[in-house]
Design an enzyme around this catalytic site. Structure first.
Site, short mmCIF file in Angstrom:
data_model
loop_
_atom_site.label_atom_id
_atom_site.label_comp_id
_atom_site.label_asym_id
_atom_site.label_seq_id
_atom_site.Cartn_x
_atom_site.Cartn_y
_atom_site.Cartn_z
N SER A 148 0.86 -1.33 0.52
CA SER A 148 -0.46 0.20 -0.14
C SER A 148 0.31 1.04 -0.12
O SER A 148 2.27 1.19 -1.09
CB SER A 148 -1.06 0.28 1.26
OG SER A 148 -2.19 1.00 0.62
N ASP A 278 -9.86 -5.93 -4.40
CA ASP A 278 -8.60 -4.70 -3.66
C ASP A 278 -10.16 -3.80 -3.99
O ASP A 278 -10.14 -3.33 -5.01
CB ASP A 278 -7.69 -4.17 -4.35
CG ASP A 278 -7.32 -3.63 -3.39
OD1 ASP A 278 -7.65 -2.85 -2.64
OD2 ASP A 278 -5.62 -3.27 -3.60
N HIS A 306 -7.61 -5.81 -0.59
CA HIS A 306 -6.06 -4.87 -0.25
C HIS A 306 -5.12 -5.84 0.76
O HIS A 306 -4.27 -5.32 0.20
CB HIS A 306 -6.57 -3.92 -0.08
CG HIS A 306 -5.35 -2.34 0.15
ND1 HIS A 306 -4.90 -2.15 -1.27
CD2 HIS A 306 -5.25 -1.83 0.86
CE1 HIS A 306 -3.86 -1.39 -0.49
NE2 HIS A 306 -4.19 -1.33 0.44
#
Length: 337
Positions: A148, A278, A306
């Site tokens: 991320s 995601d 995610h």
């Protein structure tokens, strides 16, 4: 039963009752303390040791296991509002003789938080380079992993400090434009239009908002007790002001597409892992990276959101190990040729 036996029974019962009552009290009254104990125990069980590195007036907190050897060390960069312990689920499935380093990102957990610091993606990459030099991790090129926000930083780091990196793993990285809006991006736009941008879905302040964030980040639906949700919120609330500042910094024009702007400079063999479902960062970002990085290996995980590190830790660990083994095999073939 004679008096001595009765006394022994009472003492034994009382001895057992104390830790049980303490656990129940912690669960009901201080769930955040229970969460901290949980991470402490898990680190200890996996052999991860916590250390601090002081670089001038700046302190980094990190955990590590193993020592540098013939195989590359692995440095792991966590995502927005997380901490070094988020990697424990993957560490569990990695060999104990690998040298692993998990660092708290700038401003997070035990690493220094300065109001005057540069929390842009480029600024964070510079701080991580400072950490790497401080602990002399770059004596030999290492494998860098980021997820991320940490994936955005990892990609920029690989582009800016190529001599430090032998290979790279990006897990659902931020910093890429997308032709398809994710659920999270749509929520942000709705909040901007309603002028409620302070209600960022990734910064919960109630158990209900925490539950919503978990649903947003995960395809797998975890049944989390209310008390644990409360504990997770209690741990985060003191830091929410910083998280808001950081979030606005990394979605600013200076950082929003940092990975995209630097990806053509990445020369190290790169692995991209992305959850197909995601809802935070759209999976189409994987093809953007594949088209720009010459030696790029893409893995899309079915039935995964995610939070790849939490949802599919064993698979992720195996993919990283297989990638490193492949690169080692290629290196050996080159030497023999």
């Amino acid at each position: 039963m004679d008096l001595d036996m009765l006394n022994m029974f009472v003492i034994a019962s009382g001895t057992l009752a104390i830790p049980i009552l303490a656990f129940v009290a912690s669960f009901l009254l201080w769930p955040s303390a229970l969460i901290r104990i949980y991470y402490w125990y898990w680190r200890r069980a996996l052999g991860m040791q916590v250390r601090y590195a002081n670089c001038d007036d700046y302190q980094f907190c990190y955990s590590y296991r193993g020592r540098p050897g013939y195989r590359p060390s692995i440095l792991m960069l966590h995502g927005f509002s997380a901490h070094k312990d988020m990697w424990l689920s993957i560490v569990k499935f990695l060999p104990k003789n690998l040298h692993l380093v998990c660092v708290d990102m700038p401003g997070h957990e035990g690493t220094t938080r300065l109001d005057s610091d540069d929390y842009s993606i480029s600024g964070q990459a510079k701080r991580i380079h400072q950490f790497v030099e401080c602990i002399k991790l770059n004596r030999k090129p290492f494998h860098l992993v980021g997820t991320s926000m940490g994936g955005n930083v990892a990609g920029v780091y690989a582009a800016q400090y190529p001599e430090d990196i032998c290979s790279l793993t990006l897990i659902c990285p931020a910093g890429l434009p997308s032709t398809t809006d994710s659920k999270f991006i749509k929520q942000l736009r709705e909040l901007q239009e309603s002028k409620h941008i302070d209600r960022i879905p990734l910064i919960p302040s109630t158990p209900e908002e925490m539950a919503d964030m978990l649903k947003l980040c995960s395809y797998v639906r975890f049944k989390v007790p209310q008390q644990i949700l409360q504990g997770l919120v209690d741990v985060r609330i003191p830091h929410n002001e910083f998280y808001r500042k950081l979030f606005l910094e990394i979605v600013d024009e200076k950082s929003r597409h940092s990975l995209h702007e630097n990806m053509s400079k990445i020369k190290a063999p790169t692995q991209v892992i992305w959850g197909k479902q995601d809802q935070v960062l759209h999976v189409s970002g994987a093809s953007v990276l594949a088209s720009a990085i010459p030696d790029c290996h893409v893995y899309i995980l079915e039935n995964c959101g995610h939070s790849v590190v939490v949802e599919r830790p064993r698979k992720t660990a195996n993919l990283i190990l297989e990638f490193l083994a492949l690169l080692h095999s290629i290196d050996n073939n080159k030497k023999q040729a």
